[in-house]
Write a protein that holds these residues in place. Structure first.
Motif, PDB file in Angstrom:
ATOM      1  N   THR A 124      70.455  66.091  72.594  1.00  0.00           N
ATOM      2  CA  THR A 124      69.770  66.279  73.757  1.00  0.00           C
ATOM      3  C   THR A 124      68.328  65.308  73.655  1.00  0.00           C
ATOM      4  O   THR A 124      67.880  64.864  74.814  1.00  0.00           O
ATOM      5  CB  THR A 124      69.333  67.762  73.895  1.00  0.00           C
ATOM      6  OG1 THR A 124      70.621  68.638  74.201  1.00  0.00           O
ATOM      7  CG2 THR A 124      68.323  67.876  75.182  1.00  0.00           C
ATOM      8  N   LYS A 125      67.858  65.402  72.659  1.00  0.00           N
ATOM      9  CA  LYS A 125      66.600  64.655  72.450  1.00  0.00           C
ATOM     10  C   LYS A 125      67.046  63.061  72.364  1.00  0.00           C
ATOM     11  O   LYS A 125      66.154  62.289  73.158  1.00  0.00           O
ATOM     12  CB  LYS A 125      66.318  64.736  70.762  1.00  0.00           C
ATOM     13  CG  LYS A 125      64.989  64.205  70.404  1.00  0.00           C
ATOM     14  CD  LYS A 125      64.280  64.445  69.057  1.00  0.00           C
ATOM     15  CE  LYS A 125      63.161  63.752  68.629  1.00  0.00           C
ATOM     16  NZ  LYS A 125      62.604  63.836  67.456  1.00  0.00           N
ATOM     17  N   HIS A 126      67.902  62.551  71.963  1.00  0.00           N
ATOM     18  CA  HIS A 126      68.512  61.201  72.000  1.00  0.00           C
ATOM     19  C   HIS A 126      68.615  60.738  73.525  1.00  0.00           C
ATOM     20  O   HIS A 126      68.100  59.683  73.958  1.00  0.00           O
ATOM     21  CB  HIS A 126      69.867  60.782  71.436  1.00  0.00           C
ATOM     22  CG  HIS A 126      69.641  61.014  69.951  1.00  0.00           C
ATOM     23  ND1 HIS A 126      70.619  61.324  68.929  1.00  0.00           N
ATOM     24  CD2 HIS A 126      68.840  60.628  68.973  1.00  0.00           C
ATOM     25  CE1 HIS A 126      70.118  61.085  67.632  1.00  0.00           C
ATOM     26  NE2 HIS A 126      69.077  60.547  67.531  1.00  0.00           N
ATOM     27  N   ARG A 127      69.125  61.687  74.419  1.00  0.00           N
ATOM     28  CA  ARG A 127      69.364  61.437  75.431  1.00  0.00           C
ATOM     29  C   ARG A 127      68.169  61.521  76.399  1.00  0.00           C
ATOM     30  O   ARG A 127      67.873  60.407  77.375  1.00  0.00           O
ATOM     31  CB  ARG A 127      70.347  62.429  76.450  1.00  0.00           C
ATOM     32  CG  ARG A 127      71.718  62.234  75.844  1.00  0.00           C
ATOM     33  CD  ARG A 127      72.559  63.464  76.686  1.00  0.00           C
ATOM     34  NE  ARG A 127      73.999  63.089  76.282  1.00  0.00           N
ATOM     35  CZ  ARG A 127      74.840  62.395  77.103  1.00  0.00           C
ATOM     36  NH1 ARG A 127      74.362  61.781  77.983  1.00  0.00           N
ATOM     37  NH2 ARG A 127      76.240  62.290  76.671  1.00  0.00           N
ATOM     38  N   ILE A 128      67.133  62.201  76.096  1.00  0.00           N
ATOM     39  CA  ILE A 128      66.001  62.118  76.903  1.00  0.00           C
ATOM     40  C   ILE A 128      65.200  61.137  76.484  1.00  0.00           C
ATOM     41  O   ILE A 128      64.666  60.274  77.345  1.00  0.00           O
ATOM     42  CB  ILE A 128      65.064  63.519  76.458  1.00  0.00           C
ATOM     43  CG1 ILE A 128      65.749  64.725  76.930  1.00  0.00           C
ATOM     44  CG2 ILE A 128      63.864  63.379  76.991  1.00  0.00           C
ATOM     45  CD1 ILE A 128      65.052  66.139  76.814  1.00  0.00           C
ATOM     46  N   LYS A 129      65.123  60.815  75.132  1.00  0.00           N
ATOM     47  CA  LYS A 129      64.510  59.689  74.582  1.00  0.00           C
ATOM     48  C   LYS A 129      64.774  58.277  75.275  1.00  0.00           C
ATOM     49  O   LYS A 129      64.048  57.389  75.632  1.00  0.00           O
ATOM     50  CB  LYS A 129      64.551  59.585  73.086  1.00  0.00           C
ATOM     51  CG  LYS A 129      64.073  58.067  72.548  1.00  0.00           C
ATOM     52  CD  LYS A 129      64.306  58.037  70.951  1.00  0.00           C
ATOM     53  CE  LYS A 129      64.203  56.654  70.354  1.00  0.00           C
ATOM     54  NZ  LYS A 129      64.557  56.814  68.910  1.00  0.00           N
ATOM     55  N   TYR A 130      66.188  57.942  75.133  1.00  0.00           N
ATOM     56  CA  TYR A 130      66.476  56.910  75.767  1.00  0.00           C
ATOM     57  C   TYR A 130      66.655  56.675  77.379  1.00  0.00           C
ATOM     58  O   TYR A 130      66.486  55.668  77.748  1.00  0.00           O
ATOM     59  CB  TYR A 130      68.243  56.440  75.244  1.00  0.00           C
ATOM     60  CG  TYR A 130      68.402  56.080  73.772  1.00  0.00           C
ATOM     61  CD1 TYR A 130      67.571  54.826  73.531  1.00  0.00           C
ATOM     62  CD2 TYR A 130      68.760  57.027  72.875  1.00  0.00           C
ATOM     63  CE1 TYR A 130      67.891  54.484  72.054  1.00  0.00           C
ATOM     64  CE2 TYR A 130      68.944  56.415  71.544  1.00  0.00           C
ATOM     65  CZ  TYR A 130      68.469  55.367  71.077  1.00  0.00           C
ATOM     66  OH  TYR A 130      68.100  54.774  69.984  1.00  0.00           O
ATOM     67  N   SER A 131      66.707  57.888  77.970  1.00  0.00           N
ATOM     68  CA  SER A 131      66.245  57.837  79.363  1.00  0.00           C
ATOM     69  C   SER A 131      64.909  57.243  79.586  1.00  0.00           C
ATOM     70  O   SER A 131      64.767  56.625  80.469  1.00  0.00           O
ATOM     71  CB  SER A 131      66.440  59.193  79.950  1.00  0.00           C
ATOM     72  OG  SER A 131      66.157  59.301  81.293  1.00  0.00           O
ATOM     73  N   PHE A 132      63.814  57.551  78.811  1.00  0.00           N
ATOM     74  CA  PHE A 132      62.725  57.359  78.983  1.00  0.00           C
ATOM     75  C   PHE A 132      62.471  55.784  78.744  1.00  0.00           C
ATOM     76  O   PHE A 132      61.847  55.076  79.500  1.00  0.00           O
ATOM     77  CB  PHE A 132      61.778  58.301  78.102  1.00  0.00           C
ATOM     78  CG  PHE A 132      60.293  57.399  77.919  1.00  0.00           C
ATOM     79  CD1 PHE A 132      59.614  57.346  79.090  1.00  0.00           C
ATOM     80  CD2 PHE A 132      59.897  57.318  76.588  1.00  0.00           C
ATOM     81  CE1 PHE A 132      58.275  56.870  78.881  1.00  0.00           C
ATOM     82  CE2 PHE A 132      58.401  56.565  76.708  1.00  0.00           C
ATOM     83  CZ  PHE A 132      57.716  56.349  77.686  1.00  0.00           C
ATOM     84  N   LEU A 133      63.139  55.551  77.471  1.00  0.00           N
ATOM     85  CA  LEU A 133      63.207  53.941  77.008  1.00  0.00           C
ATOM     86  C   LEU A 133      63.439  52.970  78.301  1.00  0.00           C
ATOM     87  O   LEU A 133      62.913  51.927  78.473  1.00  0.00           O
ATOM     88  CB  LEU A 133      63.701  53.857  75.843  1.00  0.00           C
ATOM     89  CG  LEU A 133      62.681  54.501  74.525  1.00  0.00           C
ATOM     90  CD1 LEU A 133      63.951  54.371  73.225  1.00  0.00           C
ATOM     91  CD2 LEU A 133      61.556  53.941  74.304  1.00  0.00           C
ATOM     92  N   LEU A 134      64.688  53.378  78.553  1.00  0.00           N
ATOM     93  CA  LEU A 134      65.515  52.466  79.600  1.00  0.00           C
ATOM     94  C   LEU A 134      64.613  52.527  80.854  1.00  0.00           C
ATOM     95  O   LEU A 134      64.269  51.426  81.280  1.00  0.00           O
ATOM     96  CB  LEU A 134      66.873  53.149  79.921  1.00  0.00           C
ATOM     97  CG  LEU A 134      67.846  52.314  80.678  1.00  0.00           C
ATOM     98  CD1 LEU A 134      67.831  50.824  79.994  1.00  0.00           C
ATOM     99  CD2 LEU A 134      69.206  52.931  80.815  1.00  0.00           C
ATOM    100  N   LEU A 135      64.025  53.480  81.281  1.00  0.00           N
ATOM    101  CA  LEU A 135      63.375  53.533  82.610  1.00  0.00           C
ATOM    102  C   LEU A 135      62.146  52.527  82.248  1.00  0.00           C
ATOM    103  O   LEU A 135      61.544  52.068  83.220  1.00  0.00           O
ATOM    104  CB  LEU A 135      63.272  54.820  83.150  1.00  0.00           C
ATOM    105  CG  LEU A 135      62.673  55.050  84.420  1.00  0.00           C
ATOM    106  CD1 LEU A 135      63.750  54.471  85.271  1.00  0.00           C
ATOM    107  CD2 LEU A 135      62.482  56.421  84.757  1.00  0.00           C
ATOM    108  N   LYS A 136      61.653  52.958  81.280  1.00  0.00           N
ATOM    109  CA  LYS A 136      60.320  52.260  80.852  1.00  0.00           C
ATOM    110  C   LYS A 136      60.694  50.502  80.795  1.00  0.00           C
ATOM    111  O   LYS A 136      59.786  49.953  81.466  1.00  0.00           O
ATOM    112  CB  LYS A 136      59.787  52.617  79.604  1.00  0.00           C
ATOM    113  CG  LYS A 136      58.342  51.909  79.156  1.00  0.00           C
ATOM    114  CD  LYS A 136      57.695  52.638  77.848  1.00  0.00           C
ATOM    115  CE  LYS A 136      58.465  51.964  76.700  1.00  0.00           C
ATOM    116  NZ  LYS A 136      57.884  52.416  75.214  1.00  0.00           N
ATOM    117  N   THR A 137      61.589  50.111  80.348  1.00  0.00           N
ATOM    118  CA  THR A 137      62.037  48.935  80.138  1.00  0.00           C
ATOM    119  C   THR A 137      62.237  48.457  81.604  1.00  0.00           C
ATOM    120  O   THR A 137      61.771  47.100  81.751  1.00  0.00           O
ATOM    121  CB  THR A 137      63.460  48.740  79.480  1.00  0.00           C
ATOM    122  OG1 THR A 137      63.185  49.229  78.242  1.00  0.00           O
ATOM    123  CG2 THR A 137      63.821  47.205  79.323  1.00  0.00           C
TER     124      THR A 137
END
Length: 245
Positions: A124-137
């Motif tokens: 769950t943490k990985h999904r939340i983290k990469y969702s944020f990183l991809l949207l930030k990118t």
């Protein structure tokens, strides 16, 4: 897209307000790319709820609409119409910033409230983290495109015809540079997301590792006697007795 622009005829119009060229094929690519990448970022940590896809779809369509305005600009022959289209484009584009901040807050709250380091919690943490990183990118890259667009507009509006910086292919050169850089960033991040979140073999390895750690703790600290017996191909058996015995 770059090959089509380089080797085949393409539709090009001049924006009557900014006086810069608009390459339709490039903006068609941006329309699809912006919507798809935003949608992917939004659904990475999607919960299984009714109508869960509504908000990600709306946000993705908003970014596609923002880029769609890039094709509409050449058909705006007066400042008023052009300004209305630009307002629509900017409003839909700026929607990314509150969404990115919401993802950041969600990640921060999850890390703060995290109680265990189990496999499901880490997933769950990985999904939340990469969702944020991809949207930030996405937010960063499309902001760069917006800045390039206005720089290109200022060059064509303020510099006289024939100036070394005001050449006909300036928009194509800037957009191509942006396109190459954006795809490099997207590819690196998407590969990392695939390996961490979607790759079944790596997920299985993480499950086995967690089970191994759990069994090691049980083996070392259990108050009860644990016997593990293994039959070999020769027919003989070997057994191990837990240290607690």
């Amino acid at each position: 897209t770059n090959a089509l622009l380089a080797f085949f005829p393409s539709v090009v119009m001049v924006d009557p307000i900014t006086h810069s060229r608009v390459f339709f094929i490039r903006w068609c690519e941006f329309i699809a790319l912006s919507g798809f990448m935003t949608f992917l970022a939004e659904i990475l940590d999607l919960k299984r709820e009714k109508n869960a896809l509504v908000k990600p779809t709306i946000n993705a369509l908003a970014q596609s609409l923002s880029c769609l305005c890039g094709i509409i600009f050449p058909f705006c022959h007066d400042v008023t119409t052009w300004s209305i289209v630009m307002t629509v484009s900017m409003v839909t584009y700026l929607n990314m910033f509150p969404r990115c901040y919401a993802r950041f807050v969600n990640l921060k709250n999850f890390v703060r409230d995290e109680q265990t380091c189990s496999f499901s919690t880490n997933e769950t943490k990985h999904r939340i983290k990469y969702s944020f990183l991809l949207l930030k990118t996405c937010t960063t890259l499309w902001t760069v495109l917006v800045v390039f667009y206005f720089i290109n507009m200022l060059v064509h509006r303020m510099l006289p015809v024939g100036h070394p910086l005001r050449y006909d292919s300036l928009a194509m050169s800037v957009d191509t540079l942006f396109d190459v850089v954006a795809k490099i960033f997207y590819m690196v991040l998407i590969l990392e997301i695939h390996e961490t979140v979607f790759d079944e073999e790596r997920r299985a390895e993480r499950v086995i590792l967690e089970l191994q750690q759990l069994m090691s703790v049980l083996w070392e600290s259990s108050c009860d006697a644990i016997i593990v017996s293994i039959q070999h191909s020769s027919g003989k058996h070997s057994s191990m007795l837990s240290p607690s015995f």
